[in-house]
Motif scaffolding. Structure first.
Motif, short mmCIF file in Angstrom:
data_model
loop_
_atom_site.label_atom_id
_atom_site.label_comp_id
_atom_site.label_asym_id
_atom_site.label_seq_id
_atom_site.Cartn_x
_atom_site.Cartn_y
_atom_site.Cartn_z
N HIS A 240 0.84 -1.20 0.00
CA HIS A 240 0.00 0.00 0.00
C HIS A 240 0.88 1.25 0.00
O HIS A 240 1.63 1.49 0.94
CB HIS A 240 -0.91 -0.02 1.23
CG HIS A 240 -1.85 1.15 1.30
ND1 HIS A 240 -2.61 1.37 2.40
CD2 HIS A 240 -2.14 2.14 0.43
CE1 HIS A 240 -3.34 2.46 2.21
NE2 HIS A 240 -3.06 2.95 1.02
N PHE A 241 0.73 2.04 -1.06
CA PHE A 241 1.44 3.31 -1.20
C PHE A 241 0.40 4.43 -1.21
O PHE A 241 -0.74 4.24 -1.63
CB PHE A 241 2.23 3.34 -2.51
CG PHE A 241 3.27 2.26 -2.59
CD1 PHE A 241 4.53 2.46 -2.08
CD2 PHE A 241 2.96 1.04 -3.17
CE1 PHE A 241 5.49 1.46 -2.14
CE2 PHE A 241 3.91 0.03 -3.24
CZ PHE A 241 5.18 0.24 -2.73
N MET A 242 0.81 5.61 -0.74
CA MET A 242 -0.09 6.76 -0.72
C MET A 242 0.68 8.01 -1.09
O MET A 242 1.76 8.26 -0.57
CB MET A 242 -0.71 6.92 0.66
CG MET A 242 -1.80 7.98 0.75
SD MET A 242 -1.22 9.63 1.21
CE MET A 242 -0.69 9.39 2.88
N PHE A 243 0.12 8.76 -2.03
CA PHE A 243 0.64 10.09 -2.36
C PHE A 243 -0.21 11.12 -1.65
O PHE A 243 -1.45 11.06 -1.69
CB PHE A 243 0.56 10.37 -3.87
CG PHE A 243 1.76 9.93 -4.65
CD1 PHE A 243 2.99 10.54 -4.47
CD2 PHE A 243 1.65 8.93 -5.58
CE1 PHE A 243 4.10 10.14 -5.20
CE2 PHE A 243 2.74 8.51 -6.32
CZ PHE A 243 3.97 9.13 -6.13
N TYR A 244 0.45 12.07 -1.01
CA TYR A 244 -0.21 13.26 -0.48
C TYR A 244 0.36 14.42 -1.27
O TYR A 244 1.56 14.68 -1.23
CB TYR A 244 0.07 13.41 1.02
CG TYR A 244 -0.51 14.68 1.60
CD1 TYR A 244 -1.87 14.82 1.79
CD2 TYR A 244 0.32 15.75 1.94
CE1 TYR A 244 -2.41 15.99 2.30
CE2 TYR A 244 -0.21 16.92 2.45
CZ TYR A 244 -1.57 17.04 2.64
OH TYR A 244 -2.11 18.20 3.14
N GLU A 245 -0.52 15.10 -2.02
CA GLU A 245 -0.09 16.14 -2.96
C GLU A 245 -0.88 17.41 -2.73
O GLU A 245 -2.06 17.36 -2.41
CB GLU A 245 -0.35 15.71 -4.40
CG GLU A 245 0.06 14.30 -4.74
CD GLU A 245 -0.46 13.85 -6.10
OE1 GLU A 245 -0.71 14.70 -6.99
OE2 GLU A 245 -0.64 12.64 -6.28
N ASN A 246 -0.22 18.53 -2.94
CA ASN A 246 -0.90 19.82 -2.95
C ASN A 246 -0.49 20.56 -4.21
O ASN A 246 0.70 20.61 -4.56
CB ASN A 246 -0.57 20.64 -1.71
CG ASN A 246 -1.33 20.13 -0.50
OD1 ASN A 246 -2.53 20.31 -0.39
ND2 ASN A 246 -0.63 19.45 0.40
N TRP A 247 -1.50 21.14 -4.87
CA TRP A 247 -1.31 21.83 -6.15
C TRP A 247 -1.90 23.23 -6.07
O TRP A 247 -2.89 23.46 -5.38
CB TRP A 247 -1.99 21.03 -7.27
CG TRP A 247 -1.31 19.72 -7.50
CD1 TRP A 247 -1.55 18.54 -6.84
CD2 TRP A 247 -0.24 19.45 -8.39
NE1 TRP A 247 -0.70 17.56 -7.29
CE2 TRP A 247 0.11 18.09 -8.25
CE3 TRP A 247 0.44 20.23 -9.32
CZ2 TRP A 247 1.13 17.50 -8.99
CZ3 TRP A 247 1.45 19.64 -10.07
CH2 TRP A 247 1.79 18.29 -9.90
N GLU A 248 -1.31 24.15 -6.81
CA GLU A 248 -1.80 25.53 -6.85
C GLU A 248 -3.22 25.61 -7.40
O GLU A 248 -3.99 26.49 -7.01
CB GLU A 248 -0.87 26.42 -7.67
CG GLU A 248 0.47 26.71 -7.01
CD GLU A 248 0.34 27.60 -5.77
OE1 GLU A 248 -0.66 28.33 -5.64
OE2 GLU A 248 1.25 27.56 -4.93
N SER A 249 -3.57 24.72 -8.33
CA SER A 249 -4.91 24.73 -8.91
C SER A 249 -5.22 23.36 -9.51
O SER A 249 -4.32 22.58 -9.80
CB SER A 249 -5.03 25.79 -10.02
OG SER A 249 -4.28 25.41 -11.15
N ARG A 250 -6.49 23.10 -9.73
CA ARG A 250 -6.90 21.85 -10.36
C ARG A 250 -6.38 21.79 -11.80
O ARG A 250 -6.01 20.72 -12.29
CB ARG A 250 -8.42 21.70 -10.34
CG ARG A 250 -8.87 20.33 -10.83
CD ARG A 250 -10.37 20.11 -10.68
NE ARG A 250 -10.68 18.69 -10.85
CZ ARG A 250 -10.82 18.09 -12.03
NH1 ARG A 250 -10.65 18.77 -13.15
NH2 ARG A 250 -11.09 16.80 -12.09
N GLU A 251 -6.35 22.92 -12.47
CA GLU A 251 -5.87 22.96 -13.86
C GLU A 251 -4.41 22.52 -13.95
O GLU A 251 -4.05 21.75 -14.85
CB GLU A 251 -6.05 24.37 -14.44
CG GLU A 251 -7.51 24.76 -14.66
CD GLU A 251 -8.28 25.07 -13.36
OE1 GLU A 251 -9.52 24.96 -13.38
OE2 GLU A 251 -7.66 25.39 -12.33
#
Length: 96
Positions: free
Chosen positions: A51-62
């Motif tokens: 089981h792997f998990m990415f936690y990501e934050n992006w400036e926008s959905r685009e």
């Protein structure tokens, strides 16, 4: 535009854990260099190594959508074809 948080859970087939991990690790540096990427953190479950998990934050959905269509993601998909048992992705918004 509001920022976007992504939580992606990837479960490798038991006999493909090493392959999936190697391919996921290849995504780290190239994705972190993408426009709009705030953080892109890969985790592996302490009790279930498949089981792997990415936690990501992006400036926008685009900008995240641009990432989702990037060649390195297509290469990952091809390399891990048949090696992933389950993939669940949640698009989330921080509320506090």
């Amino acid at each position: 535009m509001s920022k976007l948080t992504i939580v992606a859970n990837i479960k490798a087939n038991p006999d493909k854990i090493a392959l999936v991990k190697k391919e996921l690790e290849k995504l780290l540096a190239v994705t972190r260099a993408e426009a709009g990427c705030i953080n892109y953190d890969l985790h592996q479950d302490n009790d279930n190594p498949a089981h792997f998990m990415f936690y990501e934050n992006w400036e926008s959905r685009e900008l995240w959508q641009t990432h989702m269509n990037a060649p390195h993601l297509a290469a990952y998909m091809q390399a891990t074809d048949g090696a992933v048992a389950e993939f669940v992705l949640n698009e989330m918004t921080r509320i506090g």
